[in-house]
Design a protein around this motif. Structure first.
Motif, mmCIF file in Angstrom:
data_model
loop_
_atom_site.group_PDB
_atom_site.id
_atom_site.type_symbol
_atom_site.label_atom_id
_atom_site.label_comp_id
_atom_site.label_asym_id
_atom_site.label_seq_id
_atom_site.Cartn_x
_atom_site.Cartn_y
_atom_site.Cartn_z
ATOM 1 N N GLY A 97 153.522 60.861 -11.142
ATOM 2 C CA GLY A 97 152.622 60.752 -12.291
ATOM 3 C C GLY A 97 151.176 61.092 -11.977
ATOM 4 N N SER A 98 150.258 60.351 -12.610
ATOM 5 C CA SER A 98 148.833 60.649 -12.487
ATOM 6 C C SER A 98 148.274 60.354 -11.101
ATOM 7 C CB SER A 98 148.030 59.885 -13.546
ATOM 8 O OG SER A 98 148.183 58.491 -13.386
ATOM 9 N N HIS A 99 149.024 59.636 -10.251
ATOM 10 C CA HIS A 99 148.602 59.426 -8.863
ATOM 11 C C HIS A 99 148.355 60.755 -8.145
ATOM 12 C CE1 HIS A 99 148.966 55.138 -8.441
ATOM 13 N NE2 HIS A 99 150.238 55.118 -8.758
ATOM 14 N N LEU A 100 149.087 61.802 -8.556
ATOM 15 C CA LEU A 100 149.027 63.084 -7.856
ATOM 16 C C LEU A 100 148.205 64.124 -8.617
ATOM 17 C CD1 LEU A 100 152.811 63.202 -6.850
ATOM 18 C CD2 LEU A 100 150.903 62.287 -5.525
ATOM 19 N N ASP A 101 147.492 63.667 -9.643
ATOM 20 C CA ASP A 101 146.717 64.566 -10.498
ATOM 21 C C ASP A 101 145.229 64.433 -10.186
ATOM 22 O OD1 ASP A 101 145.533 65.999 -12.599
ATOM 23 O OD2 ASP A 101 147.080 65.398 -14.031
ATOM 24 N N LYS A 102 144.598 65.521 -9.727
ATOM 25 C CA LYS A 102 143.171 65.498 -9.377
ATOM 26 C C LYS A 102 142.298 65.119 -10.569
ATOM 27 C CE LYS A 102 143.251 68.747 -5.515
ATOM 28 N NZ LYS A 102 142.770 70.041 -4.975
ATOM 29 N N LYS A 103 142.709 65.567 -11.759
ATOM 30 C CA LYS A 103 141.933 65.296 -12.968
ATOM 31 C C LYS A 103 141.774 63.798 -13.217
ATOM 32 C CE LYS A 103 143.496 67.295 -16.629
ATOM 33 N NZ LYS A 103 144.129 67.572 -17.940
ATOM 34 N N ASN A 150 144.231 57.014 -19.515
ATOM 35 C CA ASN A 150 145.458 57.439 -18.839
ATOM 36 C C ASN A 150 145.794 58.873 -19.270
ATOM 37 O OD1 ASN A 150 146.776 57.362 -21.356
ATOM 38 N ND2 ASN A 150 147.494 55.277 -21.051
ATOM 39 N N ASN A 151 146.938 59.378 -18.807
ATOM 40 C CA ASN A 151 147.270 60.797 -19.040
ATOM 41 C C ASN A 151 148.208 61.025 -20.221
ATOM 42 O OD1 ASN A 151 149.447 59.586 -17.748
ATOM 43 N ND2 ASN A 151 149.938 61.362 -16.493
ATOM 44 N N GLN A 161 161.814 66.129 -16.771
ATOM 45 C CA GLN A 161 161.526 66.544 -15.388
ATOM 46 C C GLN A 161 161.703 65.372 -14.434
ATOM 47 O OE1 GLN A 161 157.861 68.584 -14.171
ATOM 48 N NE2 GLN A 161 157.553 69.074 -16.330
ATOM 49 N N GLY A 162 161.157 64.217 -14.855
ATOM 50 C CA GLY A 162 161.213 63.035 -14.006
ATOM 51 C C GLY A 162 162.637 62.628 -13.684
ATOM 52 N N ILE A 163 163.490 62.604 -14.687
ATOM 53 C CA ILE A 163 164.892 62.214 -14.461
ATOM 54 C C ILE A 163 165.533 63.131 -13.420
ATOM 55 C CG2 ILE A 163 167.182 62.005 -15.508
ATOM 56 C CD1 ILE A 163 165.684 61.307 -18.164
ATOM 57 N N LEU A 164 165.334 64.440 -13.568
ATOM 58 C CA LEU A 164 165.935 65.409 -12.644
ATOM 59 C C LEU A 164 165.392 65.249 -11.226
ATOM 60 C CD1 LEU A 164 165.864 68.594 -14.912
ATOM 61 C CD2 LEU A 164 167.896 67.315 -14.203
ATOM 62 N N THR A 216 155.916 53.961 -8.496
ATOM 63 C CA THR A 216 154.593 53.870 -9.123
ATOM 64 C C THR A 216 154.141 55.252 -9.594
ATOM 65 O OG1 THR A 216 152.263 53.233 -8.845
ATOM 66 C CG2 THR A 216 153.415 53.987 -6.859
ATOM 67 N N GLY A 217 153.670 55.309 -10.857
ATOM 68 C CA GLY A 217 153.261 56.585 -11.427
ATOM 69 C C GLY A 217 151.911 56.548 -12.117
ATOM 70 N N ASN A 218 151.162 55.454 -11.907
ATOM 71 C CA ASN A 218 149.953 55.255 -12.705
ATOM 72 C C ASN A 218 149.024 54.272 -11.992
ATOM 73 O OD1 ASN A 218 148.824 53.155 -14.866
ATOM 74 N ND2 ASN A 218 148.787 55.168 -15.812
ATOM 75 N N ARG A 219 147.703 54.475 -12.101
ATOM 76 C CA ARG A 219 146.733 53.655 -11.367
ATOM 77 C C ARG A 219 146.821 52.172 -11.739
ATOM 78 N NH1 ARG A 219 141.614 55.944 -14.931
ATOM 79 N NH2 ARG A 219 141.787 54.391 -16.577
ATOM 80 N N ALA A 220 146.951 51.902 -13.036
ATOM 81 C CA ALA A 220 146.944 50.516 -13.505
ATOM 82 C C ALA A 220 148.189 49.777 -13.042
ATOM 83 C CB ALA A 220 146.847 50.481 -15.028
ATOM 84 N N GLU A 221 149.317 50.439 -13.155
ATOM 85 C CA GLU A 221 150.586 49.807 -12.778
ATOM 86 C C GLU A 221 150.652 49.574 -11.271
ATOM 87 O OE1 GLU A 221 152.930 52.354 -10.925
ATOM 88 O OE2 GLU A 221 154.055 52.771 -12.748
#
Length: 399
Positions: free
Chosen positions: A40-46, A250-251, A83-86, A10-15
């Motif tokens: 993803g945006s789960h870890l972003d304070k903004k 979203n971001n 970045q994500g793939i790595l 999971t990388g996003n609030r909606a998903e």
């Protein structure tokens, strides 16, 4: 008996909200060990640092992977995918799950799917086969994820047929419905009394819930689009005493411009309230008010297409982002022009014939017990070379 290790990305609030009923069902199974890979945006304070909600839901997190976002230009998304793939491949390789479960069409999800499929991990995809006609890059990403995945849980009959036409073998595709239905149809929502206190809602004022995302094929139009929408919002606040609850986009590229305009607008109008994220419980509780109050969902969020129908709540879908989606009859499409938006908002909020139509709206994404169905399939499926070695039914010539 050894439990199947299922890693949910999971990388996003909606998903995350859409996956939650599946995660809950997987956690109830004695045959499955379910953990989450969060990014993803789960870890972003903004954007509200929504990993807090995952922790609040007391779910097991196997890994948190932060991606470094150093650009607002169009090179940003390719960089994040790289970045994500790595980063994801190292984590997936270390955890070595039996199955990776991914949802929909986000770029973070694409990166996770590339990593898992290249590691030979069976990858199960939710919401494949949907179509958005190029209003975003979602079609390209979604269909690419389909081809990289080994099993598919689709949400409607049209998406099922699309995957078969794309050459996916029938035994790999199941129409199970939209998972969020499990939650929304069986949830006890916050009362109007408590929502009234939380959001300072007035008894007789119409409520507009606004979420406007960037259109990834047109990020340069983000500022223009949100300004046109806010012009209409201002009109309905001042002339019709409407209250507005808005959330951050979203971001994707173009989100900064939208956030800036929302913040400026927020300072001007006391009946406009801006939140980074509401979370599905608050969000659904607000939509549920449409049973007893004039409520409108405004913007271009896919939740307007897939979730608002549960509450028979009217939706004014703005612009091209959701073109091609299977839309219930509570959704009205409009171009991003303030005059046209004004006209359609009046229809959604005050037209008696449209209000009658809403009462009869059917949910094309509904099937009972989606989470349980997915769990049973995962419990029973054999993890073998047949699952990994995909054949195509597109009549390709073999030399």
């Amino acid at each position: 008996m050894k439990k199947k290790k299922v890693l949910v990305f999971t990388g996003n609030r909606a998903e995350y909200s859409l996956q939650l009923p599946i995660i809950n069902a997987l956690n109830k199974s004695s045959k499955i060990d379910c953990k989450l890979m969060v990014s993803g945006s789960h870890l972003d304070k903004k954007f509200g640092e929504t990993v807090k909600q995952i922790k609040k839901d007391k779910l097991k997190i196997a890994a948190k992977i932060k991606l470094n976002n150093n650009s607002s230009s169009r090179i940003r998304t390719p960089n994040l995918i790289g970045q994500g793939i790595l980063k994801y491949s190292k984590i997936i390789n270390k955890i070595n799950p039996d199955i990776l479960l991914v949802n929909a069409d986000r770029f973070e999800t694409f990166a996770a799917t590339i990593a898992s499929s290249q590691l030979g991990i069976p990858t199960f995809h939710i919401e494949g086969g949907d179509v958005t006609e190029g209003g975003t890059f979602d079609d390209n990403v979604r269909h690419a994820i389909t081809k990289l995945s080994h099993f598919h849980f689709v949400t409607n009959k049209f998406s099922y047929n699309n995957l078969i036409h794309m050459g996916e073998e029938k035994w790999r595709v199941r129409n199970v419905g939209l998972p969020i239905n499990d939650l929304a149809y069986n949830q006890k929502f916050i009362s109007f009394k408590n929502l009234k206190l939380k959001f300072s809602l007035k008894d007789n004022s119409p409520l507009i819930i606004l979420t406007q995302h960037p259109v990834t094929t047109e990020p340069h139009l983000s500022k223009f689009s949100i300004k046109e929408i806010l012009k209409s919002v201002a009109h309905f606040i001042t002339k019709y005493n409407c209250q507005v609850i808005a959330t951050y986009p979203n971001n994707d590229v173009g989100s900064e411009e939208i956030i800036q305009e929302l913040k400026k607008f927020n300072k001007k109008y006391k009946d406009f309230k801006l939140y980074r994220s509401l979370g599905n419980y608050l969000y659904h509780s607000l939509l549920n008010l449409s049973k007893n109050k004039n409520v409108l969902l405004l913007g271009n969020s896919s939740s307007g297409i897939k979730e608002a129908v549960i509450f028979k709540c009217p939706v004014l879908n703005i612009g091209s982002r959701q073109d091609g989606r299977l839309k219930p009859e509570n959704v009205i499409d409009v171009k991003c022009n303030s005059k046209r938006i004004n006209y359609r908002i009046k229809t959604c909020l005050f037209n008696k014939n449209f209000a009658k139509k809403l009462k009869k709206v059917k949910n094309p994404y509904f099937k009972k017990g989606t989470g349980k169905k997915i769990t049973k399939i995962i419990e029973k499926i054999k993890l073998n070379t047949k699952l990994i070695r995909k054949k195509s039914n597109m009549n390709l010539k073999v030399y």
